[in-house]
Structure formats: structure tokens, C-alpha cells
Design an enzyme around this catalytic site. Structure first.
Site, PDB file in Angstrom:
ATOM      1  N   SER A  64       1.119   4.029  -3.077  1.00 41.73           N
ATOM      2  CA  SER A  64       0.819   5.453  -2.907  1.00 41.73           C
ATOM      3  C   SER A  64       1.995   6.314  -3.351  1.00 41.73           C
ATOM      4  O   SER A  64       1.813   7.370  -3.968  1.00 41.73           O
ATOM      5  CB  SER A  64       0.458   5.753  -1.447  1.00 41.73           C
ATOM      6  OG  SER A  64       1.576   5.639  -0.579  1.00 41.73           O
ATOM      7  N   LYS A  65       3.204   5.863  -3.075  1.00 38.40           N
ATOM      8  CA  LYS A  65       4.390   6.642  -3.443  1.00 38.40           C
ATOM      9  C   LYS A  65       4.693   6.540  -4.939  1.00 38.40           C
ATOM     10  O   LYS A  65       5.273   7.466  -5.527  1.00 38.40           O
ATOM     11  CB  LYS A  65       5.596   6.189  -2.616  1.00 38.40           C
ATOM     12  CG  LYS A  65       5.477   6.523  -1.134  1.00 38.40           C
ATOM     13  CD  LYS A  65       5.349   8.024  -0.893  1.00 38.40           C
ATOM     14  CE  LYS A  65       5.434   8.369   0.577  1.00 38.40           C
ATOM     15  NZ  LYS A  65       5.417   9.842   0.819  1.00 38.40           N
ATOM     16  N   ALA A 121       0.828  -1.207   0.000  1.00 40.87           N
ATOM     17  CA  ALA A 121       0.000   0.000   0.000  1.00 40.87           C
ATOM     18  C   ALA A 121       0.864   1.259   0.000  1.00 40.87           C
ATOM     19  O   ALA A 121       0.607   2.212  -0.746  1.00 40.87           O
ATOM     20  CB  ALA A 121      -0.934   0.001   1.209  1.00 40.87           C
ATOM     21  N   TYR A 122       1.899   1.249   0.835  1.00 37.49           N
ATOM     22  CA  TYR A 122       2.792   2.411   0.928  1.00 37.49           C
ATOM     23  C   TYR A 122       3.490   2.660  -0.406  1.00 37.49           C
ATOM     24  O   TYR A 122       3.512   3.794  -0.922  1.00 37.49           O
ATOM     25  CB  TYR A 122       3.816   2.167   2.037  1.00 37.49           C
ATOM     26  CG  TYR A 122       4.779   3.296   2.260  1.00 37.49           C
ATOM     27  CD1 TYR A 122       4.357   4.512   2.781  1.00 37.49           C
ATOM     28  CD2 TYR A 122       6.131   3.143   1.968  1.00 37.49           C
ATOM     29  CE1 TYR A 122       5.266   5.550   3.008  1.00 37.49           C
ATOM     30  CE2 TYR A 122       7.035   4.165   2.191  1.00 37.49           C
ATOM     31  CZ  TYR A 122       6.600   5.366   2.706  1.00 37.49           C
ATOM     32  OH  TYR A 122       7.492   6.394   2.915  1.00 37.49           O
ATOM     33  N   ALA A 123       4.054   1.604  -0.997  1.00 36.40           N
ATOM     34  CA  ALA A 123       4.764   1.753  -2.273  1.00 36.40           C
ATOM     35  C   ALA A 123       3.817   2.187  -3.380  1.00 36.40           C
ATOM     36  O   ALA A 123       4.186   2.999  -4.240  1.00 36.40           O
ATOM     37  CB  ALA A 123       5.463   0.450  -2.640  1.00 36.40           C
TER      38      ALA A 123
END
Length: 245
Positions: free
Chosen positions: A157-158, A153-155
Site C-alpha cells: 500500500s505504501k 500488505a502494508y508495504a
């Protein structure tokens, strides 16, 4: 009173490890700094206190970066205090970790709202307010190309942040405003250490040829370069990770 020669920076997430260090680094270069925070005021006020103790100019301001009215108030505060905005350093973000199959949609939506929508809101306002000769500096992550489990999820979004960065740089053609993203690797901040075992931390520290974790100071030096002399770097993602693949 406005001083047209005074360079002014907004640092979102300025109460966090990288954000606070970047704010103090820019202040050392002579910037007046608006230190943004989302929740607890104490760390942001401490950053302001440290900047003022060295003779710098700084104020703190609370806002939800994903809420346009609040983000707009942040920019208005900078202009009310100092007259203009030259640099926006957008470090604000969250990093809950879980395998894709285990993460609930509520958490995923929160990550996207803060990290991706927040960048869209801040970048759009920055494009409207930053003066010629200025810089917009977003924050991505080296995880976008490392494919580390639990960072889905973090990757994701980035990855969106990187796309916005590269396109905005080209949309601002003729404005003399650079737009770049800094993509740190594992960096010794509270956000990084949260929820990790010592074994996981040690493994990540050894994953680059320097055989250590990055520091907030390492990253802030790249921010200072992009905010100052690095005028020929534009529309780039600057991987700041000690040589991690």
C-alpha cells in the site's frame, strides 16, 4: 475571519503518535492546525488542547479519509475556520501485520482502502485546495525497501503512496506546491509496538547505525522542514530511519 498571512495545516491521523507530534511541531512554527482523527476524539482533542495551551490555533475534525465526501468536509472545515489551506500532512494509516499467505482478503482490502485509496482521496483534494507556496506531505515507510516478512500488505500500500507522490509532484508543475513523502523506519509509537515481542522490538532498534528506535519528534522535524524551508525538495521520498539500509 480569514487572515491571509496565517499559514494553515491539515494533519490527518493527528491523534496518532507521529501525527500528534507533527501537529504540535507545526503549531510551534506558527501554523493554525486542523487535527484530523478517524475514530476516538479524545486523543485529537488532547492534541488541540496542548496546542492552544501554548497560544496556538487548532481544531479537531473527524473523517474517514478514504470516503471522498468526508475528506471534502475536512478541507471545508479548514477553510471555514481559517480561510485557506497551505500544508497537508497525511499521516493517517493502518498497519495490520501477517504473512502474505496468512492474511485474509478482507484485511488486505482494508489496508489498501485506508492507506492507498485514502492517500489518493486526500492528495486529490489537497491539489485542489492548497495555496501556492504550500506543501503536500504523504507518509510511506522504509519497509518498502527493507522487505521485512509480515509487512507485505502494508508495504504494498505504501509503495502505491510513493508512486502517487512522485507523479503528483510533476502534475503540479507551475503551481509552486511541493509534494513529498516521508518514509520513517521503526518509530516508537503505539502503532509500531502493537503486536510485537520485546525481542522483535530490540532487533529493529539495533538495525540502524544509531542503535535506537526513531521517535515521533525525529519524524516531525522532517515534516516541519518540508512544510517550511525545504522548498527545493520536491517529488522525493525522504527516508527517515537513522541510516537503516
Amino acid at each position: 475571519m480569514s487572515n491571509v498571512s496565517q499559514r494553515v495545516a491539515i494533519v490527518t491521523g493527528g491523534s496518532g503518535g507521529i501525527g500528534s507530534t507533527a501537529a504540535r511541531r507545526l503549531a510551534a512554527d506558527g501554523f493554525a492546525v486542523v487535527v484530523h482523527y478517524a475514530g476516538k476524539p479524545a486523543p485529537a482533542e488532547e492534541t488541540v488542547k496542548k496546542i492552544r495551551a501554548t497560544g496556538g490555533l487548532a481544531t479537531a475534525f473527524q473523517a474517514d479519509v478514504a470516503e471522498e465526501s468526508e475528506a471534502r468536509a475536512l478541507f471545508q472545515h479548514a477553510e471555514d475556520e481559517y480561510g485557506h489551506v497551505d500544508v497537508v500532512v497525511h499521516t493517517a494509516g493502518i498497519m495490520p501485520l501477517a504473512p502474505i499467505t496468512a492474511m485474509d482478503l478482507e484485511t488486505f482490502d482494508r489496508v489498501v482502502r485506508t492507506n492507498l485509496r485514502g492517500t489518493f482521496v486526500v492528495d486529490r483534494l489537497a491539489a485542489q485546495h492548497v495555496r501556492a507556496g504550500g506543501a503536500i506531505i504523504n507518509f510511506s515507510t522504509s519497509v518498502t525497501r527493507l522487505q521485512i516478512p509480515a509487512y507485505g500488505a502494508y508495504a504494498a500500500s505504501k509503495g502505491g503512496v510513493e508512486a502517487l507522490t512522485l507523479i503528483l509532484a510533476r502534475e503540479l508543475r507551475g503551481r509552486d506546491i511541493t509534494v513529498n513523502a516521508v518514509a520513517p523506519g521503526p518509530t516508537a509509537t503505539p502503532l509500531f509496538f502493537e503486536g510485537k515481542s520485546q525481542e522483535a522490538i530490540d532487533n529493529l532498534a539495533m538495525a540502524n547505525p544509531m542503535e535506537r528506535l526513531g521517535t515521533a519528534k525525529d519524524v516531525s522535524e522532517v515534516v516541519a522542514f518540508l512544510a517550511g524551508p525545504g522548498r527545493w525538495v520536491n517529488g522525493q521520498v525522504v527516508y527517515t530511519n537513522g541510516g537503516m539500509a
